[in-house]
Design a protein around this motif. Structure first.
Motif, PDB file in Angstrom:
ATOM      1  N   ALA A   8       0.724  -1.348  -0.014  1.00 35.80           N
ATOM      2  CA  ALA A   8      -0.015  -0.101  -0.276  1.00 35.80           C
ATOM      3  C   ALA A   8       0.744   1.366   0.097  1.00 35.80           C
ATOM      4  O   ALA A   8       0.281   2.233   0.524  1.00 35.80           O
ATOM      5  N   ARG A   9       2.060   1.044  -0.414  1.00 32.84           N
ATOM      6  CA  ARG A   9       2.934   2.521  -0.518  1.00 32.84           C
ATOM      7  C   ARG A   9       3.001   2.842  -1.961  1.00 32.84           C
ATOM      8  O   ARG A   9       2.406   2.304  -2.802  1.00 32.84           O
ATOM      9  N   GLY A  10       3.448   4.011  -2.176  1.00 34.02           N
ATOM     10  CA  GLY A  10       3.600   4.533  -3.479  1.00 34.02           C
ATOM     11  C   GLY A  10       2.532   5.664  -3.532  1.00 34.02           C
ATOM     12  O   GLY A  10       1.877   6.038  -2.682  1.00 34.02           O
ATOM     13  N   SER A  11       2.202   6.121  -4.833  1.00 29.36           N
ATOM     14  CA  SER A  11       1.074   7.078  -5.026  1.00 29.36           C
ATOM     15  C   SER A  11      -0.310   6.457  -4.452  1.00 29.36           C
ATOM     16  O   SER A  11      -0.377   5.496  -4.380  1.00 29.36           O
ATOM     17  N   ILE A  12      -1.193   7.483  -4.266  1.00 28.75           N
ATOM     18  CA  ILE A  12      -2.519   7.060  -3.985  1.00 28.75           C
ATOM     19  C   ILE A  12      -3.273   6.331  -5.245  1.00 28.75           C
ATOM     20  O   ILE A  12      -4.028   5.370  -4.790  1.00 28.75           O
ATOM     21  N   TRP A  13      -2.833   6.523  -6.506  1.00 28.97           N
ATOM     22  CA  TRP A  13      -3.196   6.070  -7.335  1.00 28.97           C
ATOM     23  C   TRP A  13      -2.819   4.387  -7.587  1.00 28.97           C
ATOM     24  O   TRP A  13      -3.478   3.745  -7.940  1.00 28.97           O
ATOM     25  N   ARG A  14      -1.509   4.130  -7.469  1.00 26.08           N
ATOM     26  CA  ARG A  14      -0.926   2.810  -7.422  1.00 26.08           C
ATOM     27  C   ARG A  14      -1.457   2.159  -6.259  1.00 26.08           C
ATOM     28  O   ARG A  14      -2.066   0.918  -6.376  1.00 26.08           O
ATOM     29  N   LEU A  31     -15.608  -1.352   8.758  1.00 22.68           N
ATOM     30  CA  LEU A  31     -14.748  -0.689   8.018  1.00 22.68           C
ATOM     31  C   LEU A  31     -14.849   0.614   8.831  1.00 22.68           C
ATOM     32  O   LEU A  31     -15.569   1.394   9.265  1.00 22.68           O
ATOM     33  N   ILE A  32     -13.572   1.203   8.968  1.00 24.47           N
ATOM     34  CA  ILE A  32     -13.153   2.363   9.939  1.00 24.47           C
ATOM     35  C   ILE A  32     -12.652   3.299   8.942  1.00 24.47           C
ATOM     36  O   ILE A  32     -11.452   3.220   8.166  1.00 24.47           O
ATOM     37  N   SER A  33     -13.389   4.500   8.939  1.00 23.97           N
ATOM     38  CA  SER A  33     -12.860   5.541   8.103  1.00 23.97           C
ATOM     39  C   SER A  33     -12.495   5.104   6.694  1.00 23.97           C
ATOM     40  O   SER A  33     -11.323   5.397   6.117  1.00 23.97           O
ATOM     41  N   GLY A  34     -13.379   4.436   6.257  1.00 23.89           N
ATOM     42  CA  GLY A  34     -13.016   3.861   4.819  1.00 23.89           C
ATOM     43  C   GLY A  34     -12.769   4.601   3.747  1.00 23.89           C
ATOM     44  O   GLY A  34     -13.562   5.611   3.229  1.00 23.89           O
ATOM     45  N   ALA A  35     -11.533   4.404   3.132  1.00 26.93           N
ATOM     46  CA  ALA A  35     -11.088   5.073   1.880  1.00 26.93           C
ATOM     47  C   ALA A  35     -11.811   4.278   0.884  1.00 26.93           C
ATOM     48  O   ALA A  35     -10.742   3.584   0.034  1.00 26.93           O
ATOM     49  N   ALA A  36     -13.199   4.501   0.387  1.00 28.51           N
ATOM     50  CA  ALA A  36     -13.540   3.500  -0.729  1.00 28.51           C
ATOM     51  C   ALA A  36     -14.885   4.295  -0.873  1.00 28.51           C
ATOM     52  O   ALA A  36     -15.422   5.492  -0.656  1.00 28.51           O
ATOM     53  N   LEU A  37     -15.411   4.006  -2.105  1.00 29.58           N
ATOM     54  CA  LEU A  37     -16.738   4.835  -2.586  1.00 29.58           C
ATOM     55  C   LEU A  37     -17.948   4.072  -2.844  1.00 29.58           C
ATOM     56  O   LEU A  37     -17.885   2.774  -2.455  1.00 29.58           O
ATOM     57  N   ARG A  38     -18.834   4.787  -2.969  1.00 32.68           N
ATOM     58  CA  ARG A  38     -20.074   4.172  -3.050  1.00 32.68           C
ATOM     59  C   ARG A  38     -20.347   3.052  -4.001  1.00 32.68           C
ATOM     60  O   ARG A  38     -21.044   2.061  -3.758  1.00 32.68           O
ATOM     61  N   SER A  39     -19.514   3.247  -5.187  1.00 28.57           N
ATOM     62  CA  SER A  39     -19.451   2.133  -6.082  1.00 28.57           C
ATOM     63  C   SER A  39     -18.896   1.047  -5.741  1.00 28.57           C
ATOM     64  O   SER A  39     -19.361  -0.313  -5.897  1.00 28.57           O
ATOM     65  N   LEU A  67     -11.884  13.877  -4.744  1.00 33.54           N
ATOM     66  CA  LEU A  67     -11.261  14.730  -5.668  1.00 33.54           C
ATOM     67  C   LEU A  67     -10.308  14.063  -6.530  1.00 33.54           C
ATOM     68  O   LEU A  67     -10.072  14.309  -7.826  1.00 33.54           O
ATOM     69  N   LEU A  68      -9.432  13.203  -6.160  1.00 32.06           N
ATOM     70  CA  LEU A  68      -8.495  12.433  -6.928  1.00 32.06           C
ATOM     71  C   LEU A  68      -8.974  11.235  -7.591  1.00 32.06           C
ATOM     72  O   LEU A  68      -8.308  10.876  -8.726  1.00 32.06           O
ATOM     73  N   LEU A  69      -9.812  10.761  -7.166  1.00 35.61           N
ATOM     74  CA  LEU A  69     -10.272   9.292  -7.450  1.00 35.61           C
ATOM     75  C   LEU A  69     -11.600   8.960  -7.974  1.00 35.61           C
ATOM     76  O   LEU A  69     -11.965   8.167  -8.445  1.00 35.61           O
ATOM     77  N   ALA A  70     -12.522  10.079  -7.454  1.00 41.35           N
ATOM     78  CA  ALA A  70     -14.184   9.588  -7.535  1.00 41.35           C
ATOM     79  C   ALA A  70     -14.661  10.299  -8.670  1.00 41.35           C
ATOM     80  O   ALA A  70     -15.723   9.498  -9.006  1.00 41.35           O
ATOM     81  N   ALA A  71     -14.316  10.965  -9.250  1.00 40.94           N
ATOM     82  CA  ALA A  71     -15.269  11.637 -10.332  1.00 40.94           C
ATOM     83  C   ALA A  71     -16.528  12.214  -9.756  1.00 40.94           C
ATOM     84  O   ALA A  71     -16.433  13.027  -9.071  1.00 40.94           O
ATOM     85  N   ARG A  72     -17.567  11.374 -10.226  1.00 34.20           N
ATOM     86  CA  ARG A  72     -18.898  12.101  -9.618  1.00 34.20           C
ATOM     87  C   ARG A  72     -19.235  10.806  -8.591  1.00 34.20           C
ATOM     88  O   ARG A  72     -20.493  11.027  -8.202  1.00 34.20           O
ATOM     89  N   ASP A  73     -18.531  10.030  -8.085  1.00 38.28           N
ATOM     90  CA  ASP A  73     -18.585   9.126  -7.036  1.00 38.28           C
ATOM     91  C   ASP A  73     -18.709   9.869  -5.612  1.00 38.28           C
ATOM     92  O   ASP A  73     -17.981  10.911  -5.549  1.00 38.28           O
TER      93      ASP A  73
END
Length: 307
Positions: free
Chosen positions: A91-97, A153-161, A194-200
């Motif tokens: 889980a290291r590197g850029s957030i996109w990776r 899930l604790i403070s989940g960095a995940a999307l509704r999708s 802002l970085l990953l979700a577009a309209r999600d």
């Protein structure tokens, strides 16, 4: 002590099958199997950032930031202890990776949970923080029916999708998700979108509509804390406006998580829904509220090594 370490190798879990089967066979029938999933900035085997030496260790380095032993908090070493499995992934590197790696790790998690359920005859349970929530939801979406029990899930960095895909999978027919949220995490949710979700939207805002097997638990909400206290769980009030880690560091939370995972029948989702507020507080409500005596203005500079 019943603590195992697993590392995701692409879409496969890298684990000693003999040791896993022996641990599962030795576990009392009523004891749960809990898979622990870390978030962003950890990497197994890294000298400074290995989760198996940090939150997934029985004795993490006390000098490390946020070094709270999850397995001890979940009951390893106590009476009626569970089997805890620390699930590590790169889980290291850029957030996109890391975002892409979380999906691959989720496939490995699904395979691990399927193996546990097949051997045990009972589903695995999961607790995940931050980007580990995307791993957990991907695992839920790909696991077979009966492989997954309750998921926290604790403070989940995940999307509704991500949540929608998980709830549409076969494992969701019997699984339950407790989505622990807090307005302290609003800034991180907004950055994720802002970085990953577009309209999600991030799951910190909930999933938009009621769903079977899904419960949002807003731990910064005073009404929620009062309801939990009536059930025997006193949760400390938030003392920061912005914090990504309070969901496991705040006093009182891990005893609640332990009970939710070890004894789901004691705290069924239907009971919690009746007692908890129907609508969460809106985003930014904590950041924009007048300062309270117990609130620090900001988190300050967060350590960059582990989240």
């Amino acid at each position: 002590m019943p603590l195992l370490s697993v590392t995701a190798a692409g879409t496969e879990p890298d684990i000693d099958e003999t040791r896993l089967n022996a641990a599962l066979d030795a576990l009392p029938a009523e004891a749960p199997v809990i898979v622990m999933v870390h978030g962003y900035k950890f990497r197994p085997g890294d000298r400074r950032h290995c989760p198996h030496r940090h939150i997934m260790s029985l004795d993490p380095d006390p000098k490390a930031s946020r070094a709270l032993s999850w397995p001890r908090q979940l009951g390893v070493g106590a009476a009626e202890e569970p089997l805890c499995i620390g699930f590590g992934w790169p889980a290291r590197g850029s957030i996109w990776r890391a975002w892409a790696e979380a999906e691959r790790a989720g496939a490995a998690l699904a395979r691990l949970m399927a193996r546990v359920a097949a051997r045990r005859g009972a589903p695995a349970r999961v607790i995940a923080h931050s980007l580990g929530a995307r791993v957990a939801l991907t695992g839920l979406s790909r696991a077979p029916e009966g492989a997954v029990g309750r998921v926290i899930l604790i403070s989940g960095a995940a999307l509704r999708s991500d949540a929608a895909a998980a709830l549409a999978g076969p494992a969701a027919r019997t699984a339950e998700v407790v989505n622990v949220t807090s307005r302290e995490n609003d800034l991180f949710d907004a950055l994720l979108e802002l970085l990953l979700a577009a309209r999600d939207r991030a799951i910190g805002a909930g999933i938009g509509a009621p769903a079977r097997g899904w419960l949002d638990l807003a731990i910064d909400d005073a009404r929620t804390r009062a309801a939990l206290e009536a059930l025997g769980h006193r949760i400390a009030a938030p003392d920061r406006r912005i914090c990504h880690w309070s969901g496991y560091l705040r006093p009182g939370l891990f005893p609640l998580y332990r009970r939710l995972l070890a004894d789901p029948e004691a705290l069924p989702l239907a009971l919690l829904r009746r007692l908890l507020p129907e609508e969460p507080e809106p985003r930014w409500s904590r950041l924009l509220a007048p300062p309270a005596s117990n609130l620090r203005p900001t988190l300050g500079a967060a350590p960059a090594e582990r989240t």
